[in-house]
Design a protein around this motif. Structure first.
Motif, PDB file in Angstrom:
ATOM      1  N   ALA A  99      42.762  64.039  52.315  1.00 50.57           N
ATOM      2  CA  ALA A  99      41.934  63.099  51.547  1.00 50.57           C
ATOM      3  C   ALA A  99      42.660  61.772  51.349  1.00 50.57           C
ATOM      4  CB  ALA A  99      41.565  63.702  50.201  1.00 50.57           C
ATOM      5  N   GLU A 100      43.973  61.840  51.114  1.00 52.78           N
ATOM      6  CA  GLU A 100      44.758  60.622  50.897  1.00 52.78           C
ATOM      7  C   GLU A 100      44.813  59.769  52.160  1.00 52.78           C
ATOM      8  OE1 GLU A 100      49.260  59.303  49.436  1.00 52.78           O
ATOM      9  OE2 GLU A 100      48.730  61.423  49.619  1.00 52.78           O
ATOM     10  N   GLU A 101      45.014  60.443  53.305  1.00 48.95           N
ATOM     11  CA  GLU A 101      45.094  59.712  54.565  1.00 48.95           C
ATOM     12  C   GLU A 101      43.726  59.171  54.973  1.00 48.95           C
ATOM     13  OE1 GLU A 101      46.925  60.329  59.083  1.00 48.95           O
ATOM     14  OE2 GLU A 101      46.567  62.074  57.784  1.00 48.95           O
ATOM     15  N   ARG A 102      42.679  59.949  54.731  1.00 46.24           N
ATOM     16  CA  ARG A 102      41.325  59.537  55.093  1.00 46.24           C
ATOM     17  C   ARG A 102      40.897  58.298  54.308  1.00 46.24           C
ATOM     18  NH1 ARG A 102      38.565  63.871  53.549  1.00 46.24           N
ATOM     19  NH2 ARG A 102      39.308  65.047  55.366  1.00 46.24           N
ATOM     20  N   ALA A 103      41.438  58.146  53.093  1.00 51.18           N
ATOM     21  CA  ALA A 103      41.030  57.034  52.226  1.00 51.18           C
ATOM     22  C   ALA A 103      41.417  55.671  52.784  1.00 51.18           C
ATOM     23  CB  ALA A 103      41.640  57.213  50.839  1.00 51.18           C
ATOM     24  N   VAL A 104      42.412  55.629  53.665  1.00 51.33           N
ATOM     25  CA  VAL A 104      42.845  54.334  54.219  1.00 51.33           C
ATOM     26  C   VAL A 104      42.315  54.115  55.638  1.00 51.33           C
ATOM     27  CG1 VAL A 104      44.914  54.204  52.790  1.00 51.33           C
ATOM     28  CG2 VAL A 104      45.028  55.327  55.033  1.00 51.33           C
ATOM     29  N   THR A 105      41.394  54.968  56.093  1.00 54.29           N
ATOM     30  CA  THR A 105      40.779  54.750  57.409  1.00 54.29           C
ATOM     31  C   THR A 105      39.675  53.709  57.309  1.00 54.29           C
ATOM     32  OG1 THR A 105      39.128  56.497  57.113  1.00 54.29           O
ATOM     33  CG2 THR A 105      41.246  57.137  58.102  1.00 54.29           C
ATOM     34  N   PHE A 106      39.349  53.132  58.441  1.00 51.34           N
ATOM     35  CA  PHE A 106      38.267  52.154  58.486  1.00 51.34           C
ATOM     36  C   PHE A 106      36.935  52.812  58.151  1.00 51.34           C
ATOM     37  CE2 PHE A 106      34.951  49.809  60.757  1.00 51.34           C
ATOM     38  CZ  PHE A 106      35.209  48.501  60.365  1.00 51.34           C
ATOM     39  N   ALA A 107      36.715  54.013  58.700  1.00 49.21           N
ATOM     40  CA  ALA A 107      35.425  54.688  58.534  1.00 49.21           C
ATOM     41  C   ALA A 107      35.141  55.073  57.091  1.00 49.21           C
ATOM     42  CB  ALA A 107      35.380  55.937  59.420  1.00 49.21           C
ATOM     43  N   ALA A 108      36.196  55.223  56.279  1.00 51.59           N
ATOM     44  CA  ALA A 108      36.000  55.671  54.898  1.00 51.59           C
ATOM     45  C   ALA A 108      35.652  54.539  53.942  1.00 51.59           C
ATOM     46  CB  ALA A 108      37.266  56.383  54.402  1.00 51.59           C
ATOM     47  N   GLN A 109      35.688  53.303  54.416  1.00 51.52           N
ATOM     48  CA  GLN A 109      35.449  52.167  53.534  1.00 51.52           C
ATOM     49  C   GLN A 109      33.951  51.958  53.299  1.00 51.52           C
ATOM     50  OE1 GLN A 109      38.337  51.035  52.264  1.00 51.52           O
ATOM     51  NE2 GLN A 109      39.187  52.575  53.663  1.00 51.52           N
ATOM     52  N   SER A 110      33.629  51.214  52.265  1.00 57.71           N
ATOM     53  CA  SER A 110      32.232  50.880  51.972  1.00 57.71           C
ATOM     54  C   SER A 110      31.670  49.992  53.071  1.00 57.71           C
ATOM     55  CB  SER A 110      32.135  50.160  50.626  1.00 57.71           C
ATOM     56  OG  SER A 110      32.766  48.881  50.715  1.00 57.71           O
ATOM     57  N   VAL A 111      30.353  49.923  53.134  1.00 55.85           N
ATOM     58  CA  VAL A 111      29.710  49.074  54.138  1.00 55.85           C
ATOM     59  C   VAL A 111      30.159  47.623  53.991  1.00 55.85           C
ATOM     60  CG1 VAL A 111      27.505  48.171  54.969  1.00 55.85           C
ATOM     61  CG2 VAL A 111      27.688  50.559  54.352  1.00 55.85           C
ATOM     62  N   GLY A 112      30.271  47.164  52.753  1.00 56.13           N
ATOM     63  CA  GLY A 112      30.678  45.785  52.504  1.00 56.13           C
ATOM     64  C   GLY A 112      32.061  45.477  53.040  1.00 56.13           C
ATOM     65  N   LYS A 113      33.009  46.383  52.822  1.00 56.84           N
ATOM     66  CA  LYS A 113      34.375  46.165  53.298  1.00 56.84           C
ATOM     67  C   LYS A 113      34.438  46.200  54.819  1.00 56.84           C
ATOM     68  CE  LYS A 113      37.030  47.746  49.270  1.00 56.84           C
ATOM     69  NZ  LYS A 113      38.045  48.710  48.781  1.00 56.84           N
ATOM     70  N   ARG A 114      33.716  47.134  55.419  1.00 60.55           N
ATOM     71  CA  ARG A 114      33.706  47.198  56.883  1.00 60.55           C
ATOM     72  C   ARG A 114      33.075  45.950  57.480  1.00 60.55           C
ATOM     73  NH1 ARG A 114      30.439  52.079  58.052  1.00 60.55           N
ATOM     74  NH2 ARG A 114      30.249  52.411  55.806  1.00 60.55           N
ATOM     75  N   ALA A 115      31.975  45.501  56.896  1.00 58.38           N
ATOM     76  CA  ALA A 115      31.302  44.298  57.394  1.00 58.38           C
ATOM     77  C   ALA A 115      32.204  43.073  57.255  1.00 58.38           C
ATOM     78  CB  ALA A 115      29.994  44.087  56.647  1.00 58.38           C
ATOM     79  N   ALA A 116      32.897  42.950  56.120  1.00 59.51           N
ATOM     80  CA  ALA A 116      33.786  41.812  55.899  1.00 59.51           C
ATOM     81  C   ALA A 116      34.925  41.817  56.912  1.00 59.51           C
ATOM     82  CB  ALA A 116      34.354  41.857  54.478  1.00 59.51           C
ATOM     83  N   THR A 117      35.460  43.001  57.187  1.00 55.53           N
ATOM     84  CA  THR A 117      36.566  43.123  58.143  1.00 55.53           C
ATOM     85  C   THR A 117      36.117  42.733  59.546  1.00 55.53           C
ATOM     86  OG1 THR A 117      37.561  44.894  56.830  1.00 55.53           O
ATOM     87  CG2 THR A 117      38.269  44.704  59.128  1.00 55.53           C
TER      88      THR A 117
END
Length: 382
Positions: A99-117
């Motif tokens: 869970a800790e490692e998954r939290a820093v993946t790209f896929a685990a981020q919110s739509v807003g964060k992924r779109a901004a990136t």
């Protein structure tokens, strides 16, 4: 020895400027993804400038591997949990993470964060272009040629509209004109569009109506279909002046220049979709290398000007709503936001396959155009 001299001259004249320009544009594009991704809490596994075998690398304290690769034709940022540098998620690998490692993946981020990136890459390209144009105008100013009609082509649209030698164009469709170059830009972009020209003739203001003829002409980037009116300037020394800018003024002028490149590139891409423009105008790495070498002969600032224009073009191209490109990712995120959940793995995979085919098709067409043009040049020389 002559062969070695020729190879060395080819590298210095064409390859080096090409690598410099393309690497600068690609680096800032990927840096945009990298900086915003890190700011959003995403772990970055790799930052690669170039593709293929690794020439050199450095691993920073956060575990990002900075790569310099052999083929200087692009680059990528690989976020944690991605299957590749195109930000396609490795779903099975992500599910197997803690869970800790998954939290820093790209896929685990919110739509807003992924779109901004994702959007940060093209935005970085636009910022780079603005910075280059601002520096160029602040340091060098801008050469301004009086918008005076010195020559008329017999049978041209300008003659038919009533233009005469000595006319000075002051406005087009109500827009104030300060230079011959500014007039050229409006006319070339307005093929087959009727325009109203405000003219000064012997000190008297008059108005003429003309429709530039849409024609295919040869440019530094290959054949291009533009509007042609049939007038030219002699470029006499007394008609030239130098316009200088303060730093804020240079930034404003840079914004205008950037918007011009955006509008022209966007117009071409739109025309390509509807069939108004020809795919023969597409240029690939060979042509860009050739143009980079020719422009570099004129000095540093002309080469930087080319880099700025290329940066805008790459930024716009990446915003096309095609899977694999940044615009395709943003399209997925819009769909996810509307649906309340991500698209299925199967749909995303099919989209990326389509995107790969589309991008490969563009590269094939562009490279074919480059090779065909070079072949014709060699045959003509022969």
């Amino acid at each position: 020895m002559p062969l070695l001299d020729s190879i060395w001259m080819l590298i210095v004249t064409y390859l080096a400027p090409f690598i410099f320009v393309l690497s600068l544009v690609v680096f800032f594009h990927e840096l945009g993804h990298f900086l915003v991704g890190r700011a959003c809490g995403i772990k970055v596994d790799a930052f690669s400038l170039g593709f293929g075998p690794e020439l050199a690398h450095y691993t920073d304290r956060r575990g990002t591997r900075w790569r310099l690769a052999l083929l200087p034709l692009g680059g990528y940022v690989k976020f944690h949990g991605d299957a590749n540098g195109a930000s396609a998620a490795d779903f099975s690998a992500v599910e197997a993470m803690s869970a800790e490692e998954r939290a820093v993946t790209f896929a685990a981020q919110s739509v807003g964060k992924r779109a901004a990136t994702v959007a940060a890459g093209p935005i970085a390209n636009f910022i780079l272009a603005l910075a280059i144009f601002t520096a160029m105008f602040y340091v060098q100013g801008r050469d301004v040629l009086l918008p005076r009609v010195d020559n008329l082509i017999d049978g041209g649209r300008a003659v038919a509209a009533g233009f005469q030698k000595g006319d000075v164009v002051t406005a087009i469709d109500g827009r104030k004109i300060e230079s011959f170059g500014e007039m050229q830009r409006i006319v070339t972009a307005g093929g087959d569009v009727t325009m109203k020209f405000a003219i000064l003739r012997d000190g008297r203001p008059i108005e003429l109506t003309a429709t530039p003829e849409r024609r295919e002409i040869k440019t530094a980037f290959g054949p291009e279909r533009i509007g042609v009116l049939g007038i030219s300037s002699s470029g006499a020394p007394e008609n030239w002046s130098k316009k200088h800018f303060s730093l804020p003024g240079a930034a404003v002028e840079a914004g205008r220049e950037s918007w011009y490149v955006v509008s022209r590139t966007g117009s071409y891409l739109g025309g390509l979709v509807v069939g108004r423009e020809s795919p023969q105008q597409l240029s690939g790495p060979i042509r860009i290398a050739e143009v980079s070498g020719e422009v570099a002969k004129s000095g540093f600032w002309p080469l930087m000007n080319l880099a700025a224009m290329l940066s805008i073009s790459i930024g716009l191209l990446n915003l096309l709503p095609v899977p694999l490109l940044d615009g395709g990712h943003l399209l997925y995120y819009v769909a996810e936001g509307l649906r309340g959940r991500a698209l299925t793995e199967r749909v995303q995979e099919l989209g990326f396959r389509f995107g790969m085919a589309f991008v490969a098709g563009l590269m094939i067409i562009a490279t074919y155009n480059d090779v065909a043009r070079l072949t014709m040049q060699w045959l003509n020389l022969g």
